[in-house]
Design an enzyme around this catalytic site. Structure first.
Site, short mmCIF file in Angstrom:
data_model
loop_
_atom_site.label_atom_id
_atom_site.label_comp_id
_atom_site.label_asym_id
_atom_site.label_seq_id
_atom_site.Cartn_x
_atom_site.Cartn_y
_atom_site.Cartn_z
N GLU A 150 -63.80 -48.25 54.19
CA GLU A 150 -64.38 -48.45 52.87
C GLU A 150 -65.53 -47.45 52.77
O GLU A 150 -66.60 -47.65 53.35
CB GLU A 150 -64.91 -49.88 52.71
CG GLU A 150 -65.48 -50.12 51.31
CD GLU A 150 -66.14 -51.48 51.16
OE1 GLU A 150 -66.73 -51.72 50.08
OE2 GLU A 150 -66.09 -52.28 52.10
N CYS A 163 -73.29 -49.20 46.02
CA CYS A 163 -72.24 -48.49 45.27
C CYS A 163 -72.38 -48.67 43.76
O CYS A 163 -71.95 -47.82 42.98
CB CYS A 163 -70.86 -48.95 45.73
SG CYS A 163 -70.64 -50.74 45.77
#
Length: 559
Positions: free
Chosen positions: A433, A469
């Site tokens: 990820e 993010c």
């Protein structure tokens, strides 16, 4: 030479303290002895003394690393008596082969302890400072040493404190020798190849010393570190302990309790590490929902599924086909520093639900959170089905080389490439990820919509300190609304006031991000002050107007 009484300068010679002089010069005095002991029964009666001294060897944390075996015990029987060990078992207990393995850091130590004659083999991590924790050792009883009534005792508590860092620490165990009787165990590097254990028993009420000093000496047999935790977990997985649904459901409950019962402590640790946001309450609700989701879905996920026969008719045989989900074995979770707890425990739920055991490697850039997670995992997973391995790149290299059965890494692309290279020789499956650029697109919009977009983008950037993010790092804006949108963004940044200063995880990360701003002063909005008054680990929220797409700020992750 020490002069005799019938020789001149007797008083002057006798006053010389060679041992003290050697120690003052920085030498370690190993032994002070004399010859002809049959004729001279004491050192003072002999005119010749022999002093053995050596240069001291620097003691570091690495000196502890290795494997150690019992050499000898001195005055050990009084301690055994105090613990209730039958006198008939004293000799066997004192001489039983005893093996220790150590790896020590400033905040914790790992120990592998075996007494083969008692069938005892323990592997655990002890933590320096903090509160008393449950000891992995059973409370000494007559049964343990072959002469009691089989009573069951609650496990003892203990706490470890550095006494002379990095050379010695003390383990304190209240009530170990009976109510109100505290046992202290001092472990000290007596040399590069010897550990001395010193035991005392004290009456807590009066402060009277009841027993001690009692000594155990361990000699080094190897400088090899203890067997890695991945190998330990693979052996445990091979027993089938984690395959049942009951075990998996219980493990999910323990993981959930570990987080939900310790939200304030997690928030405090993340604040100490400058994780933004540090408050863990919202993330804990995510954890609560995830545990319920996994528990509800698990029976269906684990159930065998029928599969259709796909071979051509002439090749088909009688029978039916089933697809049976199987756990892989040992998983390794490598977590990032920007969400050090939630991105450790959410992947952990998946590992446990699938019936795997797991090693968590938290980020060394968030040390307080890493240490707390290690403490919590040991408390809630005392069976060591989940283990935390603290440290940096060398720890990761050792774990992957062990090897493990699946790796989950969250982080940046550069480190991900190194993870894949380490996993490749073992063909270890890896889930990535990864971070990167986080763009947003602003189309033609009304003034009210532009205001909403600007508030959300700047607010998110400030709230997360640019370290998540959701914190967008550049905007693609329709030409018709470009100027109006820039005006609103600048106004929102100016309205932040002191909150324009975003505290990052550490000074090194802040310096890297400030470096991305270098050379863009002319297009910075609001203007960058020449010498901003802020801490080394802070960065100002800043808008750059139309930077060069090839510049580092447009090609690197802004974290």
């Amino acid at each position: 030479r020490i002069a005799a009484s019938n020789e001149p300068y007797f008083a002057e010679y006798l006053a010389l303290d060679a041992v003290a002089a050697m120690r003052a010069a920085g030498l370690d005095v190993v032994e002070e002895t004399w010859p002809h002991r049959a004729k001279y029964p004491t050192l003072e009666s002999c005119s010749l003394r022999i002093i053995i001294a050596k240069k001291p060897v620097a003691t570091t944390l690495e000196t502890w690393t290795g494997r150690w075996a019992l050499d000898r015990r001195e005055n050990w029987s009084p301690y055994l008596t105090c613990l209730g060990v039958p006198e008939a078992a004293h000799e066997a207990a004192a001489k039983a082969p005893d093996f220790h393995q150590y790896e020590v850091t400033e905040s914790s130590f790992f120990m592998d302890h075996q007494i083969p004659g008692k069938g005892m083999h323990l592997r655990f991590t002890g933590f320096f400072g903090g509160d008393f924790l449950v000891s992995p050792y059973p409370r000494p009883t007559g049964t343990l040493f072959g002469g009691g009534d089989g009573e069951k005792a609650e496990p003892p508590q203990w706490k470890h404190t550095w006494v002379d860092y990095p050379k010695a620490w003390r383990t304190t165990m209240p009530d170990l020798a009976g109510p109100g009787k505290t046992v202290t165990l001092d472990r000290e590097l007596a040399g590069p190849n010897e550990i001395r254990y010193t035991v005392h028993v004290r009456d807590e009420a009066s402060g009277e010393q009841l027993v001690g000093p009692c000594y155990t000496y361990m000699r080094r047999t190897s400088s090899e570190p203890p067997a890695d935790v991945a190998r330990e977990l693979r052996e445990r997985f091979a027993t089938g302990v984690s395959r049942s649904l009951a075990w998996r459901q219980d493990a999910l409950d323990r993981a959930g309790a570990m987080i939900l019962e310790n939200v304030p402590a997690i928030s405090a640790a993340q604040a100490e590490d400058h994780v933004s946001p540090s408050d863990f309450f919202g993330a804990s609700m995510m954890m609560r929902g995830a545990v319920a989701f996994y528990k509800a879905c698990l029976p269906g996920w684990a159930a065998p599924r029928s599969a259709e026969e796909t071979a051509p008719p002439p090749m088909r045989t009688e029978g039916a086909w089933e697809v049976v989900p199987e756990p892989k074995g040992v998983g390794l979770i490598i977590a990032p520093w920007n969400a050090p707890v939630i991105l450790s425990v959410l992947p952990l739920l998946a590992m446990l639900a699938a019936g795997n055991l797991c090693v968590i490697k938290p980020s060394e850039a968030a040390p307080a959170t890493s240490l707390l997670l290690a403490r919590l995992v040991q408390r809630y997973f005392a069976d060591r089905s989940v283990v935390v391995a603290e440290g940096g790149p060398k720890v990761v290299e050792r774990l992957i080389a062990s090897p493990v059965d699946h790796i989950l890494f969250t982080g940046g692309g550069e480190v991900a490439r190194r993870i894949l290279a380490l996993a490749a020789p073992h063909l270890t499956p890896v889930s990535l990820e990864l971070g990167g650029k986080s763009p947003c697109f602003v189309d033609r919009s009304s003034a009210e919509e532009l205001e909403t977009y600007a508030a959300e983008i700047v607010g998110t950037k400030s709230y997360f300190g640019g370290q998540f993010c959701q914190a967008h790092d550049y905007c693609l804006v329709h030409a018709e609304v470009f100027d109006a949108f820039v005006e609103r963004l600048v106004a929102r940044i100016e309205a932040l006031g002191e909150r324009r200063k975003c505290r990052m995880i550490n000074a090194a990360h802040a310096a890297r991000v400030r470096g991305l701003l270098a050379g863009h002063e002319a297009i910075a909005r609001p203007a960058l002050p020449a010498a901003p008054a802020m801490e080394d680990d802070c960065v100002l929220v800043t808008l750059l107007l139309a930077p060069d797409p090839a510049s580092p700020v447009m090609r690197q992750e802004i974290f």
